[in-house]
Motif scaffolding. Structure first.
Motif, PDB file in Angstrom:
ATOM      1  N   ALA A 137     -24.184 108.584  10.794  1.00  0.00           N
ATOM      2  CA  ALA A 137     -24.933 107.210  11.103  1.00  0.00           C
ATOM      3  C   ALA A 137     -23.934 106.007  10.778  1.00  0.00           C
ATOM      4  O   ALA A 137     -24.231 105.099  11.137  1.00  0.00           O
ATOM      5  N   GLY A 138     -22.817 106.387  10.144  1.00  0.00           N
ATOM      6  CA  GLY A 138     -21.892 105.242   9.488  1.00  0.00           C
ATOM      7  C   GLY A 138     -21.303 104.426  10.676  1.00  0.00           C
ATOM      8  O   GLY A 138     -21.096 104.663  11.585  1.00  0.00           O
ATOM      9  N   GLU A 139     -20.839 103.086  10.024  1.00  0.00           N
ATOM     10  CA  GLU A 139     -20.441 102.024  10.917  1.00  0.00           C
ATOM     11  C   GLU A 139     -18.951 102.170  11.235  1.00  0.00           C
ATOM     12  O   GLU A 139     -18.465 101.313  11.964  1.00  0.00           O
ATOM     13  N   GLY A 140     -18.348 103.219  10.358  1.00  0.00           N
ATOM     14  CA  GLY A 140     -16.753 103.210  10.310  1.00  0.00           C
ATOM     15  C   GLY A 140     -16.160 101.906  10.087  1.00  0.00           C
ATOM     16  O   GLY A 140     -15.118 101.353  10.567  1.00  0.00           O
ATOM     17  N   ARG A 141     -16.640 101.147   9.051  1.00  0.00           N
ATOM     18  CA  ARG A 141     -16.135  99.851   8.528  1.00  0.00           C
ATOM     19  C   ARG A 141     -14.404 100.099   8.314  1.00  0.00           C
ATOM     20  O   ARG A 141     -14.084  99.006   8.686  1.00  0.00           O
ATOM     21  N   ARG A 142     -14.073 100.817   7.589  1.00  0.00           N
ATOM     22  CA  ARG A 142     -12.526 100.919   7.241  1.00  0.00           C
ATOM     23  C   ARG A 142     -11.614 101.278   8.331  1.00  0.00           C
ATOM     24  O   ARG A 142     -10.626 101.332   8.063  1.00  0.00           O
ATOM     25  N   MET A 143     -12.154 101.513   9.438  1.00  0.00           N
ATOM     26  CA  MET A 143     -11.705 101.956  10.717  1.00  0.00           C
ATOM     27  C   MET A 143     -11.883 100.684  11.807  1.00  0.00           C
ATOM     28  O   MET A 143     -11.349 100.486  12.885  1.00  0.00           O
ATOM     29  N   GLY A 144     -12.480  99.732  11.368  1.00  0.00           N
ATOM     30  CA  GLY A 144     -12.809  98.290  12.004  1.00  0.00           C
ATOM     31  C   GLY A 144     -13.753  98.534  12.946  1.00  0.00           C
ATOM     32  O   GLY A 144     -13.988  97.894  14.065  1.00  0.00           O
ATOM     33  N   GLY A 145     -14.821  99.427  12.694  1.00  0.00           N
ATOM     34  CA  GLY A 145     -16.140  99.646  13.639  1.00  0.00           C
ATOM     35  C   GLY A 145     -15.979 100.727  14.690  1.00  0.00           C
ATOM     36  O   GLY A 145     -16.180 100.379  15.551  1.00  0.00           O
ATOM     37  N   ALA A 147     -24.849 106.205  22.036  1.00  0.00           N
ATOM     38  CA  ALA A 147     -23.751 107.148  22.366  1.00  0.00           C
ATOM     39  C   ALA A 147     -23.713 108.453  21.471  1.00  0.00           C
ATOM     40  O   ALA A 147     -23.291 109.372  22.270  1.00  0.00           O
ATOM     41  N   VAL A 148     -24.101 108.318  20.530  1.00  0.00           N
ATOM     42  CA  VAL A 148     -23.916 109.380  19.547  1.00  0.00           C
ATOM     43  C   VAL A 148     -24.760 110.658  20.226  1.00  0.00           C
ATOM     44  O   VAL A 148     -24.664 111.722  20.243  1.00  0.00           O
ATOM     45  N   GLU A 149     -26.254 110.274  20.302  1.00  0.00           N
ATOM     46  CA  GLU A 149     -27.121 111.070  20.783  1.00  0.00           C
ATOM     47  C   GLU A 149     -26.991 111.640  22.024  1.00  0.00           C
ATOM     48  O   GLU A 149     -27.003 113.016  22.329  1.00  0.00           O
ATOM     49  N   ALA A 150     -26.208 111.144  22.683  1.00  0.00           N
ATOM     50  CA  ALA A 150     -25.805 111.458  24.270  1.00  0.00           C
ATOM     51  C   ALA A 150     -24.871 112.665  23.937  1.00  0.00           C
ATOM     52  O   ALA A 150     -24.862 113.626  25.093  1.00  0.00           O
ATOM     53  N   GLN A 151     -24.080 112.844  22.895  1.00  0.00           N
ATOM     54  CA  GLN A 151     -23.047 113.729  22.700  1.00  0.00           C
ATOM     55  C   GLN A 151     -23.866 115.308  22.182  1.00  0.00           C
ATOM     56  O   GLN A 151     -23.442 116.202  22.344  1.00  0.00           O
ATOM     57  N   GLY A 162     -27.267 106.421  13.573  1.00  0.00           N
ATOM     58  CA  GLY A 162     -27.566 104.997  13.168  1.00  0.00           C
ATOM     59  C   GLY A 162     -26.638 104.069  14.015  1.00  0.00           C
ATOM     60  O   GLY A 162     -27.082 103.573  14.996  1.00  0.00           O
ATOM     61  N   PHE A 163     -25.317 103.741  13.482  1.00  0.00           N
ATOM     62  CA  PHE A 163     -24.527 103.012  14.392  1.00  0.00           C
ATOM     63  C   PHE A 163     -24.108 103.835  15.600  1.00  0.00           C
ATOM     64  O   PHE A 163     -23.930 104.950  15.569  1.00  0.00           O
ATOM     65  N   GLU A 164     -24.120 103.033  16.618  1.00  0.00           N
ATOM     66  CA  GLU A 164     -23.789 103.368  18.250  1.00  0.00           C
ATOM     67  C   GLU A 164     -24.831 104.614  18.518  1.00  0.00           C
ATOM     68  O   GLU A 164     -24.376 105.792  18.982  1.00  0.00           O
ATOM     69  N   ALA A 217     -32.656 103.533  10.519  1.00  0.00           N
ATOM     70  CA  ALA A 217     -32.454 102.214  10.902  1.00  0.00           C
ATOM     71  C   ALA A 217     -31.906 101.314  10.210  1.00  0.00           C
ATOM     72  O   ALA A 217     -31.394 100.195  10.428  1.00  0.00           O
ATOM     73  N   ASN A 218     -31.593 101.711   8.889  1.00  0.00           N
ATOM     74  CA  ASN A 218     -30.978 100.871   7.833  1.00  0.00           C
ATOM     75  C   ASN A 218     -29.576 101.415   7.332  1.00  0.00           C
ATOM     76  O   ASN A 218     -29.248 101.456   6.327  1.00  0.00           O
ATOM     77  N   TYR A 219     -29.122 102.005   8.660  1.00  0.00           N
ATOM     78  CA  TYR A 219     -27.681 102.883   8.130  1.00  0.00           C
ATOM     79  C   TYR A 219     -26.601 101.956   7.427  1.00  0.00           C
ATOM     80  O   TYR A 219     -25.794 102.228   6.747  1.00  0.00           O
TER      81      TYR A 219
END
Length: 224
Positions: free
Chosen positions: A24-32, A71-75, A66-68, A87-89
């Motif tokens: 679910a994460g946003e990957g913030r430390r990778m720039g999203g 696209a994640v569910e499609a995989q 969560g984030f994206e 929803a509060n990821y």
């Protein structure tokens, strides 16, 4: 989740194993960057984790999105998993842990909590932790530790699962273990796959250099 290979046998009874895969994460430390969609040797990390879980004989898997989300569910459409959306990821990993554990439908002897950004985890690694869980003399959570560094995934019994679900909103799985170390069985191992993850773009570059494998970041697309 259907099992391709059943672990167990020998002197130990086969355990019924569940799993929560945090994606679910946003990957913030990778720039999203949506880390579940990073491709290693052409295979998205989320699919690699699901293949490992199936190979280790895990009975049920909940994937927390969560984030994206789309696209994640499609995989994971081709995998018999339960999807649970946090929803509060943006508020952090602890909410995703609770979301995933709450969505498990069966009764289990033990439950994995896995991070999607550990690219090298295989069925053998998960089976190693299951074996450690069977043989542990005490404790309720198996935590891999490599040269003093705590790794992932962790494997917990029903008692700790209930503690996590009953905890206050600001108490996640990791905090619970820190505050109650008596719950933990440390699995000392030299297996560095348990401490290999992708938090930053530097981590991606280092893994590429170390393994020679191709890692591709996903193309950023707007979330629904």
């Amino acid at each position: 989740m259907g099992c391709l290979l059943k672990q167990g046998g020998g002197l130990y009874a086969r355990l019924r194993i569940g799993a929560v895969l945090l994606a679910a994460g946003e990957g913030r430390r990778m720039g999203g960057v949506a880390k579940p969609l990073i491709r290693l040797q052409g295979v998205p990390l989320i699919k690699r984790q699901l293949i490992a879980l199936s190979g280790a004989g895990v009975d049920e898997v909940v994937v927390v999105t969560g984030f994206e989300r789309d696209a994640v569910e499609a995989q994971v459409q081709d995998f018999p998993v339960t999807l649970a959306h946090n929803a509060n990821y943006e508020q952090g990993q602890q909410g995703s842990v609770r979301t995933g554990l709450s969505a498990l439908r069966g009764n289990f002897d033990a439950v994995f909590v896995l991070l999607v950004d550990q690219p090298l985890i295989s069925a053998d690694d998960l089976t190693e932790l299951i074996a450690a869980f069977k043989k542990k003399p005490a404790g309720h959570v198996v935590v891999p530790v490599v040269n003093g560094q705590r790794g992932n995934p962790v494997l917990m019994d029903a008692e700790v699962l209930a503690k996590v679900l009953a905890s206050e909103a600001n108490l996640g799985c990791r905090q619970l273990l820190d505050k109650q170390p008596e719950l933990v069985h440390v699995h000392e191992t030299s297996n560095t796959r348990f401490v290999t993850d992708l938090d930053t773009l530097e981590d991606v570059a280092k893994l590429t250099q170390r393994t020679g494998w191709k890692l591709e970041l996903p193309t950023r697309e707007p979330s629904a």
